[in-house]
Design a protein around this motif. Structure first.
Motif, mmCIF file in Angstrom:
data_model
loop_
_atom_site.group_PDB
_atom_site.id
_atom_site.type_symbol
_atom_site.label_atom_id
_atom_site.label_comp_id
_atom_site.label_asym_id
_atom_site.label_seq_id
_atom_site.Cartn_x
_atom_site.Cartn_y
_atom_site.Cartn_z
ATOM 1 N N VAL A 47 0.811 -1.224 -0.128
ATOM 2 C CA VAL A 47 -0.083 -0.025 -0.041
ATOM 3 C C VAL A 47 0.785 1.197 -0.156
ATOM 4 O O VAL A 47 0.533 2.313 -0.597
ATOM 5 C CB VAL A 47 -1.001 0.202 1.233
ATOM 6 C CG1 VAL A 47 -1.698 1.186 1.364
ATOM 7 C CG2 VAL A 47 -1.706 -1.162 1.109
ATOM 8 N N SER A 48 2.099 1.170 0.361
ATOM 9 C CA SER A 48 3.064 2.281 0.263
ATOM 10 C C SER A 48 3.169 2.939 -0.849
ATOM 11 O O SER A 48 3.497 4.228 -1.041
ATOM 12 C CB SER A 48 4.443 1.876 0.790
ATOM 13 O OG SER A 48 4.944 1.028 0.093
ATOM 14 N N HIS A 49 2.802 2.078 -2.070
ATOM 15 C CA HIS A 49 3.146 2.579 -3.333
ATOM 16 C C HIS A 49 2.067 3.819 -3.575
ATOM 17 O O HIS A 49 2.191 4.549 -4.220
ATOM 18 C CB HIS A 49 2.724 1.614 -4.187
ATOM 19 C CG HIS A 49 2.449 1.884 -5.850
ATOM 20 N ND1 HIS A 49 3.377 2.269 -6.439
ATOM 21 C CD2 HIS A 49 1.235 2.157 -6.462
ATOM 22 C CE1 HIS A 49 3.056 2.690 -7.737
ATOM 23 N NE2 HIS A 49 1.641 2.569 -7.800
ATOM 24 N N PHE A 50 0.768 3.804 -2.987
ATOM 25 C CA PHE A 50 -0.086 4.887 -2.988
ATOM 26 C C PHE A 50 0.533 6.163 -2.185
ATOM 27 O O PHE A 50 -0.058 7.235 -2.444
ATOM 28 C CB PHE A 50 -1.487 4.323 -2.613
ATOM 29 C CG PHE A 50 -1.969 3.185 -3.332
ATOM 30 C CD1 PHE A 50 -2.081 3.474 -4.668
ATOM 31 C CD2 PHE A 50 -1.999 2.112 -3.028
ATOM 32 C CE1 PHE A 50 -2.827 2.691 -5.533
ATOM 33 C CE2 PHE A 50 -2.497 1.025 -3.890
ATOM 34 C CZ PHE A 50 -3.002 1.319 -5.119
ATOM 35 N N PHE A 51 1.235 5.937 -1.055
ATOM 36 C CA PHE A 51 1.401 7.125 -0.173
ATOM 37 C C PHE A 51 2.672 7.787 -0.471
ATOM 38 O O PHE A 51 2.967 9.112 -0.048
ATOM 39 C CB PHE A 51 1.373 6.488 1.279
ATOM 40 C CG PHE A 51 -0.164 6.039 1.639
ATOM 41 C CD1 PHE A 51 -0.893 6.782 1.763
ATOM 42 C CD2 PHE A 51 -0.280 4.986 1.904
ATOM 43 C CE1 PHE A 51 -2.315 6.693 2.069
ATOM 44 C CE2 PHE A 51 -1.359 4.485 2.325
ATOM 45 C CZ PHE A 51 -2.457 5.083 2.389
ATOM 46 N N VAL A 52 3.763 7.024 -1.072
ATOM 47 C CA VAL A 52 5.160 7.205 -1.026
ATOM 48 C C VAL A 52 5.365 8.760 -1.769
ATOM 49 O O VAL A 52 5.582 9.962 -1.261
ATOM 50 C CB VAL A 52 6.122 6.350 -1.253
ATOM 51 C CG1 VAL A 52 7.378 6.833 -1.323
ATOM 52 C CG2 VAL A 52 6.188 5.294 -0.222
ATOM 53 N N PRO A 53 4.733 8.855 -2.816
ATOM 54 C CA PRO A 53 5.224 10.096 -3.888
ATOM 55 C C PRO A 53 4.408 11.297 -3.329
ATOM 56 O O PRO A 53 4.709 12.371 -3.093
ATOM 57 C CB PRO A 53 4.842 9.756 -5.116
ATOM 58 C CG PRO A 53 4.270 8.310 -5.321
ATOM 59 C CD PRO A 53 4.414 7.737 -3.742
ATOM 60 N N ALA A 54 3.046 11.032 -2.809
ATOM 61 C CA ALA A 54 2.102 12.189 -2.396
ATOM 62 C C ALA A 54 2.242 12.492 -1.081
ATOM 63 O O ALA A 54 2.310 13.660 -0.732
ATOM 64 C CB ALA A 54 0.863 11.845 -2.763
ATOM 65 N N TYR A 55 2.446 11.506 -0.184
ATOM 66 C CA TYR A 55 2.229 11.928 1.335
ATOM 67 C C TYR A 55 3.438 12.008 2.003
ATOM 68 O O TYR A 55 3.842 13.093 2.751
ATOM 69 C CB TYR A 55 1.428 10.889 1.898
ATOM 70 C CG TYR A 55 1.224 10.897 3.277
ATOM 71 C CD1 TYR A 55 0.367 12.139 3.689
ATOM 72 C CD2 TYR A 55 1.813 10.235 4.548
ATOM 73 C CE1 TYR A 55 0.036 12.134 5.017
ATOM 74 C CE2 TYR A 55 1.642 10.616 5.775
ATOM 75 C CZ TYR A 55 0.578 11.523 6.286
ATOM 76 O OH TYR A 55 0.274 11.712 7.367
ATOM 77 N N TRP A 56 4.580 11.301 1.744
ATOM 78 C CA TRP A 56 5.745 11.486 2.423
ATOM 79 C C TRP A 56 7.057 10.867 1.507
ATOM 80 O O TRP A 56 6.536 9.767 0.580
ATOM 81 C CB TRP A 56 5.916 10.738 3.717
ATOM 82 C CG TRP A 56 5.747 9.351 3.977
ATOM 83 C CD1 TRP A 56 5.063 8.442 3.180
ATOM 84 C CD2 TRP A 56 6.613 8.713 4.978
ATOM 85 N NE1 TRP A 56 5.334 7.238 3.708
ATOM 86 C CE2 TRP A 56 6.441 7.333 4.587
ATOM 87 C CE3 TRP A 56 7.713 8.828 5.941
ATOM 88 C CZ2 TRP A 56 6.764 6.262 5.491
ATOM 89 C CZ3 TRP A 56 8.232 7.733 6.560
ATOM 90 C CH2 TRP A 56 7.915 6.708 6.075
ATOM 91 N N GLN A 57 8.235 11.086 1.936
ATOM 92 C CA GLN A 57 9.344 10.452 1.076
ATOM 93 C C GLN A 57 10.413 9.970 1.888
ATOM 94 O O GLN A 57 11.291 10.763 2.138
ATOM 95 C CB GLN A 57 9.936 11.663 0.106
ATOM 96 C CG GLN A 57 8.792 11.921 -0.885
ATOM 97 C CD GLN A 57 9.160 13.229 -1.574
ATOM 98 O OE1 GLN A 57 10.259 13.850 -1.563
ATOM 99 N NE2 GLN A 57 8.290 13.743 -2.595
ATOM 100 N N PRO A 58 10.052 8.653 2.379
ATOM 101 C CA PRO A 58 11.175 8.195 3.319
ATOM 102 C C PRO A 58 12.265 7.805 2.401
ATOM 103 O O PRO A 58 12.340 7.576 1.425
ATOM 104 C CB PRO A 58 10.424 6.904 3.824
ATOM 105 C CG PRO A 58 9.572 6.766 2.659
ATOM 106 C CD PRO A 58 9.043 7.908 2.127
ATOM 107 N N GLN A 59 13.682 7.677 3.220
ATOM 108 C CA GLN A 59 14.765 7.298 2.513
ATOM 109 C C GLN A 59 14.981 5.896 3.003
ATOM 110 O O GLN A 59 14.602 5.463 4.092
ATOM 111 C CB GLN A 59 16.088 8.074 3.353
ATOM 112 C CG GLN A 59 15.990 9.577 2.964
ATOM 113 C CD GLN A 59 17.248 10.273 3.323
ATOM 114 O OE1 GLN A 59 17.964 9.792 4.247
ATOM 115 N NE2 GLN A 59 17.240 11.418 2.750
ATOM 116 N N THR A 66 8.102 0.084 -2.747
ATOM 117 C CA THR A 66 7.976 -0.582 -1.616
ATOM 118 C C THR A 66 9.361 -1.357 -1.177
ATOM 119 O O THR A 66 9.637 -2.140 -1.999
ATOM 120 C CB THR A 66 6.879 -1.817 -1.715
ATOM 121 O OG1 THR A 66 5.646 -0.939 -1.925
ATOM 122 C CG2 THR A 66 6.821 -2.544 -0.492
ATOM 123 N N GLY A 67 9.786 -0.829 -0.009
ATOM 124 C CA GLY A 67 11.114 -1.371 0.431
ATOM 125 C C GLY A 67 10.998 -2.342 1.506
ATOM 126 O O GLY A 67 9.870 -2.861 1.984
#
Length: 107
Positions: A47-59, A66-67
């Motif tokens: 589900v992180s695929h939906f949140f990463v670019p728009a909501y936050w950008q973890p390293q 998805t890591g």
């Protein structure tokens, strides 16, 4: 110039995994169910695929949507949530033994 790698998300995921391991050690009678809960929660890392670019950008360690950190985080949360529920509601989970679960689970 790219910022230096800060493993905050990885460290948080590993900290949650350590807490999950404490639950697994503290509740040996429910260990199997907590592991199943963690394994069923791990796919929700996608589900992180939906949140990463728009909501936050973890390293992350790898440059993937998805890591490994997401998978560890989801697994640990599944174990912790089941462990907290078993700790807060012990009479409900007292009847969950391996033989009685056979009719409900096909595992």
């Amino acid at each position: 110039m790219a910022p230096a790698y800060c493993p905050g998300y990885l460290l948080t995921s590993l900290l949650l995994l350590a807490v999950a391991l404490c639950f697994l050690l503290a509740l040996p009678s429910l260990r199997r169910l907590m592991l199943i809960s963690g394994l069923l929660s791990a796919p929700f890392a996608l589900v992180s695929h939906f949140f990463v670019p728009a909501y936050w950008q973890p390293q992350r360690l790898a440059v993937l949507v998805t890591g490994l950190e997401d998978i560890i985080f989801s697994f640990a949360n599944g174990v912790i949530v089941f462990g907290l529920a078993a700790w807060a509601l012990p009479p409900v989970f007292r009847g969950f033994t391996r033989p009685s679960l056979g009719r409900y689970l096909l595992l």
